[in-house]
Scaffold this motif. Sequence first.
Motif, PDB file in Angstrom:
ATOM      1  N   UNK A  22      45.786  24.974  42.687  1.00  0.00           N
ATOM      2  CA  UNK A  22      45.381  24.431  41.728  1.00  0.00           C
ATOM      3  C   UNK A  22      44.251  24.213  41.473  1.00  0.00           C
ATOM      4  N   UNK A  23      43.698  24.239  42.303  1.00  0.00           N
ATOM      5  CA  UNK A  23      42.187  23.458  42.321  1.00  0.00           C
ATOM      6  C   UNK A  23      41.138  24.454  42.773  1.00  0.00           C
ATOM      7  N   UNK A  24      39.853  25.277  42.635  1.00  0.00           N
ATOM      8  CA  UNK A  24      39.885  25.897  42.371  1.00  0.00           C
ATOM      9  C   UNK A  24      37.715  25.931  42.661  1.00  0.00           C
ATOM     10  N   UNK A  25      37.003  26.134  43.841  1.00  0.00           N
ATOM     11  CA  UNK A  25      35.860  26.030  43.113  1.00  0.00           C
ATOM     12  C   UNK A  25      35.028  26.948  43.145  1.00  0.00           C
ATOM     13  N   UNK A  26      33.613  27.620  42.309  1.00  0.00           N
ATOM     14  CA  UNK A  26      33.304  28.771  41.574  1.00  0.00           C
ATOM     15  C   UNK A  26      33.104  29.700  43.141  1.00  0.00           C
ATOM     16  N   UNK A  27      32.816  29.063  44.827  1.00  0.00           N
ATOM     17  CA  UNK A  27      32.227  29.409  45.378  1.00  0.00           C
ATOM     18  C   UNK A  27      33.687  30.423  46.209  1.00  0.00           C
ATOM     19  N   UNK A  28      34.434  29.160  45.638  1.00  0.00           N
ATOM     20  CA  UNK A  28      36.215  29.494  46.457  1.00  0.00           C
ATOM     21  C   UNK A  28      36.044  30.978  45.690  1.00  0.00           C
ATOM     22  N   UNK A  29      36.599  31.294  45.005  1.00  0.00           N
ATOM     23  CA  UNK A  29      37.519  31.962  43.632  1.00  0.00           C
ATOM     24  C   UNK A  29      36.057  33.615  43.854  1.00  0.00           C
ATOM     25  N   UNK A  82      33.514  37.081  34.980  1.00  0.00           N
ATOM     26  CA  UNK A  82      33.599  36.862  33.886  1.00  0.00           C
ATOM     27  C   UNK A  82      33.064  35.595  32.940  1.00  0.00           C
ATOM     28  N   UNK A  83      34.736  34.878  33.571  1.00  0.00           N
ATOM     29  CA  UNK A  83      35.086  33.737  33.037  1.00  0.00           C
ATOM     30  C   UNK A  83      34.603  32.617  34.204  1.00  0.00           C
ATOM     31  N   UNK A  84      34.844  32.502  35.439  1.00  0.00           N
ATOM     32  CA  UNK A  84      34.697  31.798  35.799  1.00  0.00           C
ATOM     33  C   UNK A  84      33.815  30.749  36.487  1.00  0.00           C
ATOM     34  N   UNK A 122      30.935  27.446  36.353  1.00  0.00           N
ATOM     35  CA  UNK A 122      30.947  26.323  35.713  1.00  0.00           C
ATOM     36  C   UNK A 122      30.306  26.447  34.148  1.00  0.00           C
ATOM     37  N   UNK A 123      29.852  26.762  34.053  1.00  0.00           N
ATOM     38  CA  UNK A 123      28.899  26.932  32.648  1.00  0.00           C
ATOM     39  C   UNK A 123      30.194  27.418  31.285  1.00  0.00           C
ATOM     40  N   UNK A 124      30.391  28.840  31.845  1.00  0.00           N
ATOM     41  CA  UNK A 124      31.277  29.222  31.244  1.00  0.00           C
ATOM     42  C   UNK A 124      32.912  28.776  31.305  1.00  0.00           C
ATOM     43  N   UNK A 125      33.048  28.137  31.699  1.00  0.00           N
ATOM     44  CA  UNK A 125      34.279  26.943  31.840  1.00  0.00           C
ATOM     45  C   UNK A 125      34.338  26.004  31.227  1.00  0.00           C
ATOM     46  N   UNK A 126      33.183  25.577  31.500  1.00  0.00           N
ATOM     47  CA  UNK A 126      33.042  24.394  30.726  1.00  0.00           C
ATOM     48  C   UNK A 126      32.863  24.912  28.987  1.00  0.00           C
ATOM     49  N   UNK A 127      32.724  26.082  28.307  1.00  0.00           N
ATOM     50  CA  UNK A 127      32.084  26.717  27.042  1.00  0.00           C
ATOM     51  C   UNK A 127      33.719  26.372  26.638  1.00  0.00           C
ATOM     52  N   UNK A 128      34.823  27.087  27.644  1.00  0.00           N
ATOM     53  CA  UNK A 128      35.814  27.897  26.975  1.00  0.00           C
ATOM     54  C   UNK A 128      36.595  26.777  26.587  1.00  0.00           C
ATOM     55  N   UNK A 129      37.023  25.532  27.424  1.00  0.00           N
ATOM     56  CA  UNK A 129      37.038  24.519  27.007  1.00  0.00           C
ATOM     57  C   UNK A 129      36.448  23.157  25.797  1.00  0.00           C
ATOM     58  N   UNK A 130      35.049  23.791  25.059  1.00  0.00           N
ATOM     59  CA  UNK A 130      34.138  23.073  24.398  1.00  0.00           C
ATOM     60  C   UNK A 130      33.706  21.884  24.720  1.00  0.00           C
ATOM     61  N   UNK A 131      33.861  20.854  25.564  1.00  0.00           N
ATOM     62  CA  UNK A 131      33.482  19.702  26.701  1.00  0.00           C
ATOM     63  C   UNK A 131      32.612  20.126  27.568  1.00  0.00           C
ATOM     64  N   UNK A 146      37.558  18.603  36.696  1.00  0.00           N
ATOM     65  CA  UNK A 146      38.142  19.148  35.772  1.00  0.00           C
ATOM     66  C   UNK A 146      37.739  20.459  36.103  1.00  0.00           C
ATOM     67  N   UNK A 147      36.821  21.029  35.936  1.00  0.00           N
ATOM     68  CA  UNK A 147      35.721  22.749  36.130  1.00  0.00           C
ATOM     69  C   UNK A 147      37.110  23.495  37.235  1.00  0.00           C
ATOM     70  N   UNK A 148      36.969  22.656  38.434  1.00  0.00           N
ATOM     71  CA  UNK A 148      38.389  23.480  38.883  1.00  0.00           C
ATOM     72  C   UNK A 148      39.932  22.818  39.362  1.00  0.00           C
ATOM     73  N   UNK A 149      40.047  22.898  38.461  1.00  0.00           N
ATOM     74  CA  UNK A 149      41.713  22.529  38.053  1.00  0.00           C
ATOM     75  C   UNK A 149      41.552  23.837  36.647  1.00  0.00           C
ATOM     76  N   UNK A 150      40.392  23.961  35.664  1.00  0.00           N
ATOM     77  CA  UNK A 150      40.543  24.579  34.840  1.00  0.00           C
ATOM     78  C   UNK A 150      40.457  25.860  35.146  1.00  0.00           C
ATOM     79  N   UNK A 151      39.407  26.370  36.239  1.00  0.00           N
ATOM     80  CA  UNK A 151      38.924  27.601  37.135  1.00  0.00           C
ATOM     81  C   UNK A 151      40.541  28.003  37.382  1.00  0.00           C
ATOM     82  N   UNK A 152      41.454  27.055  38.155  1.00  0.00           N
ATOM     83  CA  UNK A 152      42.501  27.846  38.824  1.00  0.00           C
ATOM     84  C   UNK A 152      43.760  27.953  37.914  1.00  0.00           C
ATOM     85  N   UNK A 153      43.655  27.562  36.785  1.00  0.00           N
ATOM     86  CA  UNK A 153      44.846  27.578  35.650  1.00  0.00           C
ATOM     87  C   UNK A 153      43.845  28.622  35.386  1.00  0.00           C
TER      88      UNK A 153
END
Length: 346
Positions: free
Chosen positions: A273-280, A309-311, A313-322, A328-335
């Motif tokens: 449910x939570x995942x840092x970019x490095x862990x991913x 290609x999608x995980x 930090x900036x790509x996650x924020x861009x996908x969510x538009x904010x 919040x990024x770690x949660x969105x990345x895991x999802x």
Amino acid sequence: MTWYIDQGPDSDVMISSRVRLARNLEQVPFPHRMDAQTARKAADEIVKAFFQDDTERKRHYLLVDLDSLSLEDRLALAEKRLISEDLAKAGDGSFHRAMISRDESVSIMINEEDHIRIQSMQPGLNLEQAFDGAKQAASILERELPVAYHEKYGYLTACPTNTGTGMRASVMAHLPGLAMGGRIKDTVDGLIKLGFAVRGHYGEHSKSQGNLFQISNQLTLGISEEDLINDLKRMLQQLIEQERGVRRELYRRQPLLLEDRVMRAFATLKSARLMTHEEATELLSTVRLGMALGLLPNLQPSDVNRIYALIGPASIQKAHGQAMTPAERDSARATAVRDLLERSGA
């Protein structure tokens, strides 16, 4: 489909190939010495020279005004390796541009360290095709623009280490076997002694994550582009066999330990449910190793490439538009990872 989703030759070890060509305009100061007026004029001339009145080229390439993008949007482009991290972080007002092919295999950066930096990318070990793509774009520009070239020294560049061919050929190598076998330091040291550069995933100044290493030529003067590519490729073919051999040996010696590590990584990606970019990136590295060993037959390389290609930090924020906090990024990345794996059917 974008180029990085595909598989290429030897892609179990060599994730991708890239060839970059640096070019500069004759009688124009290098970008770090240009004022705003000169930078704007140079950018306009380069864009005009490339597109001309070619309707097909205008349809195939997208012109991006980088100064008009937010920092997050520029960093998202860098995470996909479409522009350099330095260009993404450069301040506004220097007339930075990029011309990017629709399949994202070729991008032309304007007013980075050099006036023109062309990069062409291909999946797997495919340096020749990457070079062809870069050379084709360079030829278009060289026909229309006065390019800084010296009969003795070759193409003149802002950094003297690029003078000559102006070319950097590189691969993104996945080397988990050598890392797990405790041989990665000796391997990297050996490559450096042979005259190659070894960097992290995002190139210069970056560290390796997920056992990914960018390996490139350093020599650019006094040798042809074809010879540089051939020398690099010969070394890489030896590295591929070395990595594959270590993987096989690790699996032969401790099959259950390696299977457990792969399956735990896969299970975490599917349920966290939570995942840092490095862990991913570390988990995906282990999963990619498992795929190469035949342990995850229902998972396709294209699925893993799409996740990579999608995980960022900036790509996650861009996908969510904010803008998002790290949590919040770690949660969105895991999802995002869970959803992509579920859609893959693995």
